[in-house]
Design a protein around this motif. Sequence first.
Motif: not given
Length: 209
Positions: A123-131, A148-153
Amino acid sequence: MEKDDSPIFRYLYSNHRPKRHLEFGTWQGQGVVYCLEESEATVWTINLPFGEKKEQDRAAYSYNREQIPQIQKWLERIGIIPKAVQSTDSVGFIGRLYLEAGLGNRVNQIYCDSREWDHSAFQPGFFDSALIDGSHKAEVVISDTQKAFELVRPGGLIMWHDFCPPVMEKFEVVKGVTSALVNNWEFLNQEVSPLFWINPSWILAGIRK
């Protein structure tokens, strides 16, 4: 990354404290180890199964002379016959460092080209961080960034490695990443704020809007 940027990554993870972290580009898993040791996160990390290639099908990532004893020990452990030149970002080596550290139970290793990764299960925003630290080609950097933009909250942390404008002409990997991001600077600022380069590191970071 292992020497100069390591304490910065550790500081960012220990303060942001992600629960779910996404990483583009595993290699041997050094970056994953920083996140796992500095937080309670579960990590999803993506890498090409058979590694990157240079011209004439040469391995893009290998090892230096000082690493030979350690590499040979690892090869014996997993039952791979040593080669004169070993690709260290292919199956057998991918994630070696987090496996050696006994942290593999907190890692979901994904083997694919990140451009072809089907992330519809998240879901969009599932992750708290991304590298973003995979391919250094501009089109892949931007593709990984968009995912990353789609998936990080909102409020999540997004980082790019190999961003360093003063040395971009000296290192091909830095040139690819830095030029890709600078040429899309307006787009980046629409999605993350503040956006800051941690001078003089090779790290660009921003907070997801």
